[in-house]
Design a protein around this motif. Sequence first.
Motif, mmCIF file in Angstrom:
data_model
loop_
_atom_site.group_PDB
_atom_site.id
_atom_site.type_symbol
_atom_site.label_atom_id
_atom_site.label_comp_id
_atom_site.label_asym_id
_atom_site.label_seq_id
_atom_site.Cartn_x
_atom_site.Cartn_y
_atom_site.Cartn_z
ATOM 1 N N UNK A 92 4.326 12.866 4.067
ATOM 2 C CA UNK A 92 3.922 13.974 3.198
ATOM 3 C C UNK A 92 3.249 13.481 1.921
ATOM 4 N N UNK A 93 2.264 14.222 1.413
ATOM 5 C CA UNK A 93 1.559 13.809 0.187
ATOM 6 C C UNK A 93 2.477 13.608 -1.003
ATOM 7 N N UNK A 94 3.507 14.474 -1.144
ATOM 8 C CA UNK A 94 4.392 14.319 -2.293
ATOM 9 C C UNK A 94 5.205 13.034 -2.205
ATOM 10 N N UNK A 95 5.540 12.602 -0.972
ATOM 11 C CA UNK A 95 6.273 11.344 -0.820
ATOM 12 C C UNK A 95 5.351 10.165 -1.121
ATOM 13 N N UNK A 96 4.099 10.241 -0.695
ATOM 14 C CA UNK A 96 3.143 9.180 -1.018
ATOM 15 C C UNK A 96 2.929 9.083 -2.522
ATOM 16 N N UNK A 97 2.917 10.231 -3.167
ATOM 17 C CA UNK A 97 2.759 10.240 -4.621
ATOM 18 C C UNK A 97 3.949 9.573 -5.295
ATOM 19 N N UNK A 98 5.140 9.851 -4.782
ATOM 20 C CA UNK A 98 6.332 9.236 -5.365
ATOM 21 C C UNK A 98 6.327 7.719 -5.132
ATOM 22 N N UNK A 99 5.865 7.297 -3.936
ATOM 23 C CA UNK A 99 5.749 5.866 -3.676
ATOM 24 C C UNK A 99 4.884 5.187 -4.730
ATOM 25 N N UNK A 125 13.995 -1.400 3.135
ATOM 26 C CA UNK A 125 14.748 -0.811 4.250
ATOM 27 C C UNK A 125 13.936 -0.872 5.539
ATOM 28 N N UNK A 126 12.623 -0.603 5.467
ATOM 29 C CA UNK A 126 11.772 -0.675 6.652
ATOM 30 C C UNK A 126 11.758 -2.098 7.207
ATOM 31 N N UNK A 132 0.866 -1.185 0.000
ATOM 32 C CA UNK A 132 0.000 0.000 0.000
ATOM 33 C C UNK A 132 0.902 1.235 0.000
ATOM 34 N N UNK A 133 0.869 1.988 -1.082
ATOM 35 C CA UNK A 133 1.733 3.157 -1.204
ATOM 36 C C UNK A 133 1.161 4.380 -0.505
ATOM 37 N N UNK A 134 -0.083 4.267 -0.029
ATOM 38 C CA UNK A 134 -0.802 5.472 0.382
ATOM 39 C C UNK A 134 -1.089 5.537 1.877
ATOM 40 N N UNK A 172 4.101 6.316 -7.814
ATOM 41 C CA UNK A 172 4.530 6.482 -9.203
ATOM 42 C C UNK A 172 5.905 5.900 -9.491
ATOM 43 N N UNK A 173 6.671 5.605 -8.454
ATOM 44 C CA UNK A 173 8.028 5.083 -8.641
ATOM 45 C C UNK A 173 8.145 3.765 -7.887
ATOM 46 N N UNK A 174 7.707 2.668 -8.494
ATOM 47 C CA UNK A 174 7.710 1.373 -7.793
ATOM 48 C C UNK A 174 9.089 0.956 -7.302
ATOM 49 N N UNK A 175 10.113 1.275 -8.063
ATOM 50 C CA UNK A 175 11.458 0.880 -7.652
ATOM 51 C C UNK A 175 11.885 1.631 -6.391
ATOM 52 N N UNK A 176 11.576 2.918 -6.328
ATOM 53 C CA UNK A 176 11.914 3.717 -5.143
ATOM 54 C C UNK A 176 11.168 3.185 -3.925
ATOM 55 N N UNK A 177 9.867 2.870 -4.113
ATOM 56 C CA UNK A 177 9.084 2.371 -2.987
ATOM 57 C C UNK A 177 9.593 0.995 -2.542
#
Length: 1286
Positions: A917-924, A937-938, A753-755, A926-931
């Motif tokens: 932050x909303x922008x970090x959730x958005x990046x999660x 790491x978590x 869940x990215x959100x 839109x960027x599957x590799x980053x997430x």
Amino acid sequence: MTVEPLSSNVVNYLVWRYLQEAGYGNAALHLSRCWIRDPQTLPFARDVQPHTLVNLLQDGLWFDKLQAEAANVDQRYHFGRDHGQPYSVRNGALLTLDQGIPAHELAEQANGAVQEPPPKKGVKSRKKAKPNGVAPEPRAPEQVNGDAMDIDANGANHVAPSVNSMRAESEPVASEADSPTVADIPISTLSIGQSTDVQTEVIADLAPNTIFIPNLRDPERVVEHTSWGPPEAPVLLTAGKSLLNIQVISKDFSKDAAPATNPVALKFPMEKYTVTALCWISGEDIAVSAREEIANETGEKMMIDKLVKITEAGDDYQVISSTAGLVNTLRWNKEKEMLLSISTDGERGSIKIWKNHDDSIPAWAEFTDTAIFDALWISDSTFVVCGIELFKMYEIDDTLKVQRTLDTRVQWETLKFEPSSGIIAALGTIDGGSSVLGYMNPHGPHSLETHQYPDEFATDLDFRNRTDTGSLGDSSPRTVSESSVLLATCSMTGPVRVWDASAPSRCLKTLATTDKREAFKVAFSPDGALLAAAGPDAVTIWDVDRRDVPIATCRTREWGVDKWNPGVDGEFSLGWDPDGSKLSVALGNQIAIIPVARRPQCHYVKSSEAFRPPWRQLMCDLQRGVWRLGRFPVTMAAVPSLPEDTPLVAKEEVATNEVATNGVTNDKANGVVTGFRLHDGPVENFRPIKVIVIGAGYSGIYHSIRIPERLRSVELVVYEKNAGVGGTWYENRYLGCACDIPSHSYQYTFEPNHDWSSLYAPAHEIQAYLERTAKKYSADRFIKLSHEVVECRWNDAIAKWNVTVKNLTTGETIRDQSDVLISARGNLNTPAWPSIDGFDTFKGEVMHSARWNEEYDFTNKRIGVIGAGSSSIQIVPSLQCIPGTHVSTFVRSKTWISPSFGHALWEKHGFEGFTIPPDLRKRFAEDPEYYAKFRLAVEEDGNGIHAVTIKGTPLQLGGKQMFTEHMKQRLGGAPHILDALLPSFSPGCRRLTPGPGYLEALTQPNVAFVTSNITQISENAIHTADGRMHEVDALVCATGFHTNTSPPFPVIGSNGLSLKQKWSARPTSYLSHSISSFPNFFTMLGANSAIGSGSLTCMIENVGDYVIKAIRKIQKEDIAAMSAKADREKDFTEYADAYFEGTVFAEECNSWYKSKKDGKIVGLWPGSTLHCVEAMRSPRWEDYEYVYREELPTAEELAEGDGAVAEGEVGDAEGKRERIDSMVVPEKCRPKKRMANRMKWLGNGWSANELEKKDLAWYLYKDFLQQPVMPRPEENEVYKARAFSY
């Protein structure tokens, strides 16, 4: 060439002319009035049928046309288009005839010139409402259309002055005086075909050759459904009330030999049942839905609905589902192997689709706001449903979605689909009963075109299947255009009508039924050559391409009332057998089989088809006059890849149940009796089993996803007592309720869940995540909400769990049964209320953290919070923030408030406190590799702190000091609170909670931190040991749950041992999920199951995977009962106790991890998360003890016993089922010598893929290939990350 005009009333004219030229003037006078108008009043009507003349005329006109075209001249004969209704269509030529009126009515018009015959005394139309509940009204007499012959006042016949003259001027007028009467005319003379050299067909009488299936006299057994099988199984399926039979009917309908009919009863898992729907899946498999009424232990009547697949040509069955509801329609999708079921409760409809016939649970489910009456597949991925003001098309790809919804006010009742054109037709009613015919043409507008049906009470419709072959070998052109799609309809008050479905307002033909009797059903033959219509009184068959009059009729009164009573109440059905040689008509328990003379059609089963259906063997035996009791197993092809023209296999040999599929005689080896019988099935052994799961939280949803994914032939049902899924996250809705570990580690591995809005996600987000996941993977199709399990009881005799469930919505008690029972209730499920004097006398608002009153307004209220655990730590700061509140928190135990887990990681990724932050959730998103890197790491951070739980490690010692400094810093100037909270035991002994805002809230002026013990509760206050009275308006109990105890309902295992008794000293288990003496019972988050650090959801998944492997073992190896050995359970307990001695969990603290009896750690897994994952990876099956199905006691053995506690079933070694009254197997009946062959699961030497003819070299598929690393295979990174295991 001259053209001779003919009268438009040509048939009457031809008859009259024939009799005039033959010298029968009186006969001509009578026949001019009566012929074809009411032929039953003529003395020779039974021998000379009126359509003989029509055939003669049509053939003559056709020959005249061919002759004219060959000579390039005009036709000699024409007929008028200006008189009467169309009678027949042939190559565009329109022939019109007089529709006719009864002879006695004609005589009245002639002022008595002809003696009036009595009215017909045929079987009257039934007055009972059928099937739309409205009695048919008599039709008004039809008017004469033709006018070629007129009748004057004195009854004399004369020719109307018209260009269409009755006869040429040269025709002689017969002598009237010398003419015989109608009664005097010889039959041979009146046979037109015989008196000329032109032979034409007569209307065949089907009644004499009709055979009847023996009538069932038992009122408890009633036929309600009949269905012919596919070409490979040309048998008649009869089903209904306590009835499920196959009728095998020979093809010998000669006069010298009566055709044989033999019923074959199919195995079925119910006794007093009613079949509600059925459909053929293949030549050997049938899907059947049935409802059974049973009484529970208290005598209450309960309804049980089951969806069953009949297999092995009726020798076996598989219960697909016990949760499909009352199914009224079943449709099979052969291309995609999907089963569509429709249920309705009268107000709403339910749609369920199973992906294949071995899938025990529906892949998709949908509901409609109104009742559904019919449904059809119209492609391999699209189906249409209709009902009350309902007409919808659904499409299946990865999901089930509505393709089109059509606005309609009609109550649609019947659907038909024509695949070659894609046209859909439907019958329905509107405005209190008016019949409506609807069409949808895929090449036309995307709407449902509706037409008022011309007759009242339309009853049925059927499309003609287009075929390349002609009717009965006839090569003559058709009277119906080859380009049209034909649709036949019938009604209770009018004729059968044939429509051009591509132009729906165009009725091509109007066909009168035998004696104009009502037609309930209409059906084209499989090749489309013939059309049949039938009702209780008559059966009529037409060749619609050749003529409008019937080719065959049958009046049921000629069968005799001992064989057929048209007044019987019951379901009416009509159907053709696969080759169109027989027609079945059924009314209640009366079933007639009518032979129809056709060109013989042969269906061959080639050896390359791998099997020969037993129905075909039965047919062959009947054809040879042989009937053997029992059934016939399939005969396998022994040589692969035989050519397509290979002759039939096993033409004369009759298989017996002594021969296995591989040809080996059972019980014998080299002629010596061995007592061992091969299991005649593939090595995979997908025997049907049922699994019940209790609870729909993380664990229950996981099983609802993985079981259908990995197992076949498993029926699954999940009982959830709450009104929604989510388990503890559905129940716990208190203010501030949130996850106390990082959200990105508290989710399924396969469903990120990215959100998440917060590092510690609020409860409503977690519940929404679980609900969304359940729906996404269709887990919700198995979950029955508001169903509370009240008892689980193991039956040793039959190796089943009897589960009693209460429907909290209706109050109904349900008795269910399963092979496997999984408790996915979790450990934090049953609230623990405080035991304090006067608690029940408090007059204010009282709530538990798990029973939160969301409607209560805390504004300006005085609130008392009892408890200092995880829930209290989240509740207190939430209440403190509400305007006007004053919170008194009563803290008795010391506890650690930890820093947020992974705080360094959060700072690295720019978290704002605990909010993402909303922008970090958005990046999660839109960027599957980053997430993926963040999530990894978590997870690694959580799994990397296991050492903090081991006493004396640097991480454990350093952690204690860090936690102390953290609490001092957050409490600031409140040292008295720090002293009261700071424990002497190490962090982790009690559950660690980061508690965002908790310590800060304790220092606020509207919070009272009370450490004095509570002594009493009065009507409006809490009294403490220091003598103070704390007045409160609301009381919040954050007092936790009853943990590490048996469920609140009885769970009774083998030999009557209850789980409460077994755990009276302390909860024990084997590897946390299995319990000795409780066969086929698995627990999720049971004894020694939770984790002190790391990912809990990862552990849930791995334990669930272990349980699924165990289910597969039970299924594949024909195991009846599987339970952990008591010694291995003891070993695991001993190991856990030894492990925890070296951990912080064993220190002195008050924790739900510990047993209240001896203080032993019973709530946690003895190791880390990764330790648990590896332990679950490769099950040690030797740690279990087994009872195989062949080892269950037989009925005879149980009869020798004394015990009698509850009702069940028992299976002996031969597979027989008998009723018994024993829950616990008596000691002397327990098998001690009979041992099942442990290798019987190897089956018959075949694999399921070979039998299904699919994936015969799967090991070469990319997903299964395991390529070694070059040049050194040991460098394979997969095995470096995770060691290979057996």
